[in-house]
Design a protein around this motif. Structure first.
Motif, mmCIF file in Angstrom:
data_model
loop_
_atom_site.group_PDB
_atom_site.id
_atom_site.type_symbol
_atom_site.label_atom_id
_atom_site.label_comp_id
_atom_site.label_asym_id
_atom_site.label_seq_id
_atom_site.Cartn_x
_atom_site.Cartn_y
_atom_site.Cartn_z
ATOM 1 N N THR A 1 0.818 -1.214 0.000
ATOM 2 C CA THR A 1 0.000 0.000 0.000
ATOM 3 C C THR A 1 0.849 1.260 0.000
ATOM 4 N N GLY A 2 1.886 1.299 0.831
ATOM 5 C CA GLY A 2 2.733 2.479 0.881
ATOM 6 C C GLY A 2 3.421 2.760 -0.441
ATOM 7 N N VAL A 3 3.802 1.702 -1.144
ATOM 8 C CA VAL A 3 4.422 1.868 -2.464
ATOM 9 C C VAL A 3 3.406 2.461 -3.435
ATOM 10 N N LYS A 4 2.178 1.973 -3.402
ATOM 11 C CA LYS A 4 1.119 2.524 -4.270
ATOM 12 C C LYS A 4 0.881 3.988 -3.951
ATOM 13 N N TRP A 5 0.827 4.313 -2.670
ATOM 14 C CA TRP A 5 0.639 5.709 -2.292
ATOM 15 C C TRP A 5 1.796 6.580 -2.791
ATOM 16 N N GLY A 6 2.999 6.022 -2.760
ATOM 17 C CA GLY A 6 4.167 6.774 -3.190
ATOM 18 C C GLY A 6 4.191 7.084 -4.672
#
Length: 452
Positions: free
Chosen positions: A77-82
């Motif tokens: 999820t954090g990668v997608k947000w990034g």
């Protein structure tokens, strides 16, 4: 089917320290509305995010927690947000919640939306703050009428409390949230098909790149996350990364907890919040209670109709993505289905393939024509009218519709259970070949008849 997160009475009781998703649930199954939700520490994480954390801090915290998508794909999820643009001039951007829960045997998001609607709203509020999105949509499966009713009421409660709308918590940040009910199409679970449907277009997947983070809803940057994924965000922000990562069992490469369940002819079908790394045997025996009297476990699917079949001997696998991959399939949604010994696998697969063929958007040839072809062959085998070469043709279709061969992941998910069923139960398929069948026919020799 019981929509509950309770485990056996003599096992772990739900608490904020061990069950971040479900500890607020009421014993009577009624929704937790705003006053009760706030009395149970609701929106405390949102207040912390607005008062103490920068937008980049929120993204980094989610990334450090290694939260992965809970819809089935498991993307970080954090990668997608990034991936969302950093350019402040791109001030129109959207957050979409994928609540189009159409996967057969899966009902986890329904429970969260019907009983804890404010948990999802808080998760979306924090996420919107991190992603600088000014508007959000909950794209909801059309058949979830109770969830729609409860979510709409919760949105109005949050607006009245100043938790949605203009100048939220005095921060100057604005966020509007809308509940959008879809038309009940499985393909809308694919994020770009969901975007097309939200825009009023036909629900076909889009070519990627560009990805939604660059070109999404109405051409603007967009982030799409699953219901359960977003519901994990408040606990991560409120209680910290190290606590969240400590919840999983030893040996699990995934962190936190997961809503897991078992359906089929088990004694206690239901839904439970459990740590990643719990074994499938514990889920099956201790929580689902094993098979009902008079039935024997024949095989099981670990996470929805689009995952491969496994045998009873595979129950010692740990329930996390890598643990299930070790025994040959995907964890998917984490809601397992038990198949009892009275079920004929050809009939079961025919039923599944009819669903997947009907739900294909028809955009690419392998899926549009290959899935109906598999249905035709399975119908013949089910009636005992199969021909020599039919099983080889089905296996050929499994290959032709596999990963990387189609426009989206619909067809690969549709044929994965077919390939595993033939692998483990080939004699049941062979039994459907007519005794008077002609000599062996070369693979793929039978003609394709669309819609037959």
């Amino acid at each position: 089917m019981t929509l509950t997160s309770f485990g056996p009475a003599n096992r772990i009781q739900r608490s904020p320290e061990t069950h971040p998703l479900t500890w607020r649930l009421r014993d009577d199954g009624e929704p937790v509305w705003l006053d009760e939700y706030q009395a149970k520490n609701g929106y405390a994480a949102a207040r912390k995010a607005f008062a103490d954390l920068s937008q980049d801090d929120i993204v980094q915290t989610v990334k450090d927690a290694s939260l992965k998508g809970r819809g089935g794909a498991g993307f970080p999820t954090g990668v997608k947000w990034g991936l969302m643009p950093k350019d402040e001039s791109m001030n129109i951007r959207y957050l979409l919640c994928n609540a189009d829960e159409m996967e057969p045997n899966t009902w986890k998001d329904r429970m969260l939306m019907e009983q804890l609607p404010h948990l999802l709203i808080e998760g979306m509020l924090i996420s919107a703050r991190a992603l600088k999105t000014y508007r959000g949509y909950i794209f909801l499966r059309g058949e979830y009428t109770t969830a729609a009713k409860h979510l709409n009421r919760a949105v109005e409660e949050a607006k009245a409390a100043g938790l949605l709308g203009k100048n939220i918590l005095g921060s100057g940040f604005d966020f509007e949230l809308f509940v959008h009910t879809g038309a009940g199409r499985y393909i809308c679970g694919e994020e770009t098909a969901l975007i097309n449907s939200l825009e009023g277009r036909r629900a076909n997947p889009r070519s990627k790149p560009p990805f939604p983070a660059a070109v999404g809803v109405w051409g603007k940057p967009t982030c799409v996350n699953n219901v359960e994924t977003l519901c994990n965000v408040p606990a991560i922000i409120g209680d910290g990364v190290e606590w969240y990562k400590s919840l999983a069992r030893e040996g699990s490469e995934d962190h936190g907890t997961k809503l897991m369940g078992f359906s089929g002819k088990v004694k206690n079908p239901g839904l439970w919040e459990l740590p990643f790394g719990v074994t499938a045997r514990e889920l099956f025996e201790d929580y689902a209670g094993g098979m009902r009297d008079g039935f024997k476990l024949k095989c099981w699917q670990p996470g929805g109709a689009g995952t491969g079949f496994l045998l009873p001997e595979h129950l010692d696998a740990q329930m996390y993505a890598g643990g299930i991959a070790k025994v040959g399939t995907r964890m998917g949604t984490g809601l397992a289905m038990a198949v009892d010994d009275s079920i004929n696998m050809v009939s079961l697969l025919r039923n599944m393939k009819e669903f997947f063929a009907r739900e294909s958007c028809g955009f690419c040839t392998p899926c549009r024509d290959g899935l109906p072809w598999s249905v035709k062959l399975l119908r013949a085998l089910e009636k005992g009218e199969g021909q020599a070469g039919d099983i080889e043709t089905l296996l050929g279709l499994v290959g032709f519709l596999g990963p990387g061969k189609t426009f989206c992941a619909h067809a690969p998910g549709a044929v994965e259970p077919l390939g595993s069923a033939i692998k483990y139960f080939r004699p049941e398929f062979e039994a459907g070949i007519a005794a008077t069948s002609a000599a062996a026919v070369p693979p793929l020799a039978r003609p394709i008849v669309v819609g037959a």
